[in-house]
Write an enzyme that holds these catalytic residues in place. Sequence first.
Site, PDB file in Angstrom:
ATOM      1  N   LYS A  90       0.861  -1.108   0.035  1.00  0.00           N
ATOM      2  CA  LYS A  90       0.005  -0.173   0.000  1.00  0.00           C
ATOM      3  C   LYS A  90       0.849   1.435  -0.058  1.00  0.00           C
ATOM      4  O   LYS A  90       1.326   1.625   0.984  1.00  0.00           O
ATOM      5  CB  LYS A  90      -0.859  -0.126   1.384  1.00  0.00           C
ATOM      6  CG  LYS A  90      -2.084   0.647   1.068  1.00  0.00           C
ATOM      7  CD  LYS A  90      -1.744   2.422   0.773  1.00  0.00           C
ATOM      8  CE  LYS A  90      -1.457   3.201   2.099  1.00  0.00           C
ATOM      9  NZ  LYS A  90      -1.328   4.428   1.653  1.00  0.00           N
ATOM     10  N   GLU A 150      -0.501   7.631  -0.829  1.00  0.00           N
ATOM     11  CA  GLU A 150      -1.542   7.987  -1.823  1.00  0.00           C
ATOM     12  C   GLU A 150      -1.205   9.431  -2.473  1.00  0.00           C
ATOM     13  O   GLU A 150      -1.764   9.546  -3.383  1.00  0.00           O
ATOM     14  CB  GLU A 150      -2.835   8.356  -1.042  1.00  0.00           C
ATOM     15  CG  GLU A 150      -2.954   9.269   0.112  1.00  0.00           C
ATOM     16  CD  GLU A 150      -2.366   8.725   1.402  1.00  0.00           C
ATOM     17  OE1 GLU A 150      -1.533   7.781   1.511  1.00  0.00           O
ATOM     18  OE2 GLU A 150      -2.953   9.079   2.457  1.00  0.00           O
ATOM     19  N   CYS A 202      14.201  10.704   5.942  1.00  0.00           N
ATOM     20  CA  CYS A 202      14.025  10.387   7.431  1.00  0.00           C
ATOM     21  C   CYS A 202      15.657  10.505   7.955  1.00  0.00           C
ATOM     22  O   CYS A 202      15.606  10.475   9.342  1.00  0.00           O
ATOM     23  CB  CYS A 202      13.464   8.928   7.595  1.00  0.00           C
ATOM     24  SG  CYS A 202      14.508   7.672   6.765  1.00  0.00           S
TER      25      CYS A 202
END
Length: 503
Positions: A178, A181, A286
């Site tokens: 996933k 988006e 990050c």
Amino acid sequence: MSSIETIETLGHYINGRVKDGSVETLDIYNPATGKVVKRLACAAQPQLEEAIVAASLAFGAWRNTPPSRRAQVLFRFKQLLEANIDEICQAITAEHGKVLDDARGELIRGIEVVEYACGISELLKGEHSKNAGPDIDSWSEFQALGIVAGITPFNFPAMVPMWMFPMAIACGNTFILKPSERDPSASLLLAKLFTEAGLPDGVFNVVNGDRRVVELILDDPRIQAVSFVGSTPVAETIYQRASKTYKRVQALGGAKNHAVIMPDADLDNAVNALMGAAYGSCGERCMAISVVVCVGERTADKAVAALASRVKELKIGPGTDIENDMGPLISADALERINAYIEQGLDQGAELIVDGRGLKVEGSEDGYFIGGSLFDEVSETMRIHSDEIFGPILCVMRVENLDQAMSIINRHEYGNGTCIFTRDGAAARYFSDHIQVGMVGVNVALPVPVASQSFGGWKRSLFGDLSIYGPDSIRFYTRRKTMTQKWPAQGDSEGTRFSFPAS
Ligand code: NAD
């Protein structure tokens, strides 16, 4: 693209082909123009169900495929990635905004994980103890888990998915990804290329959507493990929720990475390295360095002066122009958030040396651009120090000695990456040994481990026991099974023993 009608809607990739999504769609923006460039269909239960069924049906044959054959598919995948590097990078830049060269860098780091995964026959060899007892041999083997899922952030739309699925699939699992988006096109391209490389249908699936489909993934007991990379509050929720269905979970979260500059450091080298580490990818990494802790006032004065002139010279514009050092931020929300942090830094008493607000890029006036900012005199309690900002703001702190610098770092809630710039081996060794951070650089500002090591922070930068990719991923994506076997010689009976067997 002039009208909504001409905008493509992206679906999912399930069982080796592109699938339409559900009725609900999300907008995908080009951050350099502020315009909607695509729409994204959000998966709901029917799409996830289709992916789970496909992954489940594919698992039996894939787990039994010899690792050497799996490696051949991975090798072809690597070749296809290299052949299609430009198309993938353009997709990254169009939705994320980063400069094309930077996109290329992330893709190459992802390809390195595929290269490591090509060694799966060696990596899965197991452990053997001959003569563990009289006539007894014992060995451990590492079996695939089944269906595993990956949930990934926006900031590395190709590399972070590739931290996960090549290793999981090499180990014999099937995978449901996933992606973020906000920039899902790269994942769909990767899936298509993997099929082209010969991966059987159903082994790698992509379902698109937002938190709602993530929650369905977390709650489904057929999914055996979840790898997550994203912000810390979400990572913590993922870890807790996925554990409720007894999944194995690794959830990598946010960061606040400090660099220490010692008085003896080669300042030119340090500043060069820190500029890329702080402002590359608009600070949306990050492992970005967001705090520089200078030991001694003289070190700080020199570092601030050198950094300030370099920050003012940053070339900022669309990522399609590789002459630019920095592209836009990911979204209008991010731009507003970063502006608010600068305001907050000023309110709390930090000294703003370079102010990146209000930047307008000619020809891209609606893009989410901001200049680099530099704060001096930052203290531990300020929000610009305690929070992960995830933008191009570098904070300078001033301390008297290395122990003070290390205490600041060790007290911080995050522990992803850190580094020290020094010419003193003993100081570097002391720092590496005692710092409470997972990835440490010595004169290296971005100590992102290579594919044959593993990537993971400490403290609230990682929930779970195992880091991602590299050797830890073999352990994460497999279950150990240990056999103990005896073939007694004919007529060689031991009789019954009631004492606990010992060698
Ligand atoms: P995010 O946490 O908002 O989103 C990450 C993923 O989780 C996305 O796929 C998103 O759809 C999903 N998600 C978001 N909210 C959710 C919720 N409430 N429940 C379930 N799923 C949810 O992160 P982001 O903004 O996309 O990425 C930036 C963050 O990722 C930063 O904090 C950065 O430090 C972190 N990051 C960490 C690493 C690392 O290795 N530690 C690497 C890259 C990025």
